[in-house]
Design an enzyme around this catalytic site. Structure first.
Site, PDB file in Angstrom:
ATOM      1  CG  HIS A 174      -2.071  -0.913   1.157  1.00 38.73           C
ATOM      2  ND1 HIS A 174      -3.228  -0.747   1.869  1.00 38.73           N
ATOM      3  CD2 HIS A 174      -2.254  -2.033   0.415  1.00 38.73           C
ATOM      4  CE1 HIS A 174      -4.082  -1.709   1.579  1.00 38.73           C
ATOM      5  NE2 HIS A 174      -3.509  -2.516   0.704  1.00 38.73           N
ATOM      6  CE1 TYR A 219      -5.073   3.884   8.901  1.00 40.20           C
ATOM      7  CE2 TYR A 219      -5.542   3.944  11.236  1.00 40.20           C
ATOM      8  CZ  TYR A 219      -4.812   3.455  10.182  1.00 40.20           C
ATOM      9  OH  TYR A 219      -3.815   2.526  10.412  1.00 40.20           O
ATOM     10  N   PRO A 279      -3.409   0.395  18.802  1.00 40.87           N
ATOM     11  CG  PRO A 279      -4.944  -1.291  18.377  1.00 40.87           C
ATOM     12  CD  PRO A 279      -4.435  -0.417  19.439  1.00 40.87           C
ATOM     13  CE1 TYR A 332       0.119   2.879   7.991  1.00 39.46           C
ATOM     14  CE2 TYR A 332      -1.140   3.941   9.713  1.00 39.46           C
ATOM     15  CZ  TYR A 332      -0.972   2.924   8.810  1.00 39.46           C
ATOM     16  OH  TYR A 332      -1.921   1.915   8.729  1.00 39.46           O
ATOM     17  CE  LYS A 381       4.256   3.463  13.275  1.00 43.37           C
ATOM     18  NZ  LYS A 381       4.637   2.878  11.991  1.00 43.37           N
TER      19      LYS A 381
END
Ligand code: FAS
Ligand code: PHB
Length: 389
Positions: A72, A199, A292, A382, A296
């Site tokens: 991704h 998200y 979460p 990220y 990580k």
């Protein structure tokens, strides 16, 4: 029983550590409280950072990942009426891989079995002894009910957030933040309705659309910390996901399907320091837990053992303890960076506080999705930082 490194815990950190140690010529024995099938079946993390993927490839664990993992190059941030993409590759030159922790665990178990690694499953009464001497040992009762003693040069606690090793470090500090919400995790046999993770901030609460493959989706919904799973029928789950993820007539639609698994995940941050006392070291969730939201947890476990393996081999093979002496400080630098990022993502995306907080969150989401500087900050953390900061 005697070995060089006694590893408590056969999750990803324990099994990867045994793999890395063997590559350095250091022998280990792994002790695990649960069965092999139970450990392999736990549905947990789903995203691997670039540095985690690079490491797994370097040590011969990347074949299935390269074949089945989904690369991704970004994620989507959504809030009512808005959906924006954060393009990691454009912003920081690297992406992430969607490859479930269950798959990483399968690859680790297969590699360790092929190497003849000794793993004692279904042990009980594990206890750590004499870590201040150069002959520490672990006492336990084996699967057959026989009391055993594993003597070692070093003991490593890879026993997660509820194992005995963290508390065996007597002179320790601990930082804890418990969040006023939890996640309802859902695994469903339905093709993802999105090519990249979504998200979503919503007045009813956070939602995340992730996936495991082209035919299996993974979702999370923000719920109360003491939420009763029985109050969440499949219909209620799909209705809430659709509302929070922006399903609307003439627009984006959420596909639904058979729900295979659902569970409540508590949300907390925890850091224990130091990650070493005498001949006892901690790695992975045994040393730290992150919410979460920033994906990580698993990546931090991988980063810890990537630092710890060469430190232990230098100490045990070459008599050079310099890397072992700085392991805790070096590992905690990355742990705190990931702890802060996970807290930041969590507080930006979950409903908490009052309407003032909601306006702050929307403003922060607007900034992160319209300012290149803001987006790069998210992307850098990220997509993952170097294994050692
Ligand atoms: P683990 O907890 O995986 O492994 C520790 C092992 O030690 C376990 O197998 C346990 O049985 C064993 N053990 C414990 N006590 C023992 C004893 N006394 N004797 C012997 N063995 C003992 N991270 C994400 O990034 N995304 C997610 O969506 C996500 N979801 C999660 C859901 C849940 C329910 C949990 C608990 C964690 C989740 N995480 C997630 C974080 C997770 O991926 C961890 O970071 C990862 O499992 C850490 O790996 P380990 O350090 O090996 O710890
Ligand atoms: C998952 O796919 O399980 C997942 C993905 C991203 C997260 C958390 C969990 O931030």
């Amino acid at each position: 029983m005697r070995t060089q490194v006694a590893i408590v815990g056969a999750g990803p950190s324990g099994m990867l550590l045994s793999h890395l140690l063997e590559r350095e010529g250091v022998e280990s024995v792994v002790l695990e409280a649960r069965s092999e099938d139970y450990v392999a079946s736990r549905v947990r993390a789903g995203v691997l950072e670039s540095s985690s993927v690079d490491l797994l490839r370097q040590v011969g664990l990347g074949d299935r990942l390269d074949g089945e993992g989904l690369h991704h190059s970004g994620i989507l941030l959504h809030w009512p009426g808005e959906r924006h993409r954060i393009d990691f590759v454009d912003l920081v030159g690297r992406g992430v891989w969607v490859y479930g922790q269950t798959e990483v665990q399968k690859d680790l178990v297969a590699a360790r079995r092929a190497a003849g690694q000794r793993v004692e499953y279904e042990v009980s009464e594990t206890s750590i002894h004499d870590v201040h001497t150069d002959r520490p040992f672990v006492s336990f009762v084996d699967a057959g009910g026989v009391p055993r003693r594993l003597e070692a040069d070093v003991v490593v606690g890879c026993d997660g957030s509820h194992g005995p090793c963290r508390t065996a470090i007597t002179d320790r500090g601990a930082w804890e933040r418990t969040y006023p919400f939890a996640w309802l995790g859902v695994l469903a046999d339905v093709a993802p309705s999105t090519g990249e993770l979504i998200y979503a901030w919503h007045p009813d609460g956070f939602a995340l659309h992730s996936m495991r493959s082209e035919s299996v989706s993974r979702f999370y919904l923000q719920v109360e910390p003491d939420e009763d799973l029985a109050a969440w029928s499949d219909n209620r789950i799909w209705e809430s996901l659709a509302a929070r993820l922006g399903d609307e007539p003439g627009g984006w639609r959420l596909s639904t399907g058979a729900i295979r698994e659902k569970s409540i995940l508590p949300m907390r941050s925890h850091v224990a320091a130091p990650l070493r006392q005498g001949r006892l070291f901690l790695a992975g969730d045994a040393g730290h837990v992150v919410p979460p939201t920033g994906a990580k947890g698993l990546n931090l476990a991988i980063a810890d053992v990537a630092l710890l393996a060469p430190a232990l081999s230098a100490m045990l093979r070459d008599g050079d303890s310099s890397l072992a002496d700085t392991y805790s400080e070096r590992a905690l630098r990355r742990v705190w960076r990931c702890t802060q990022f996970s807290w930041w993502m969590t507080m930006m995306l979950h409903r908490h506080g009052d309407d003032f907080d909601a306006e702050l969150q929307i403003s922060q989401l607007r900034w992160v999705t319209t300012s290149r500087a803001g987006a790069q900050g998210l992307a850098e953390n990220y997509a993952g930082l170097p294994l050692e900061l």
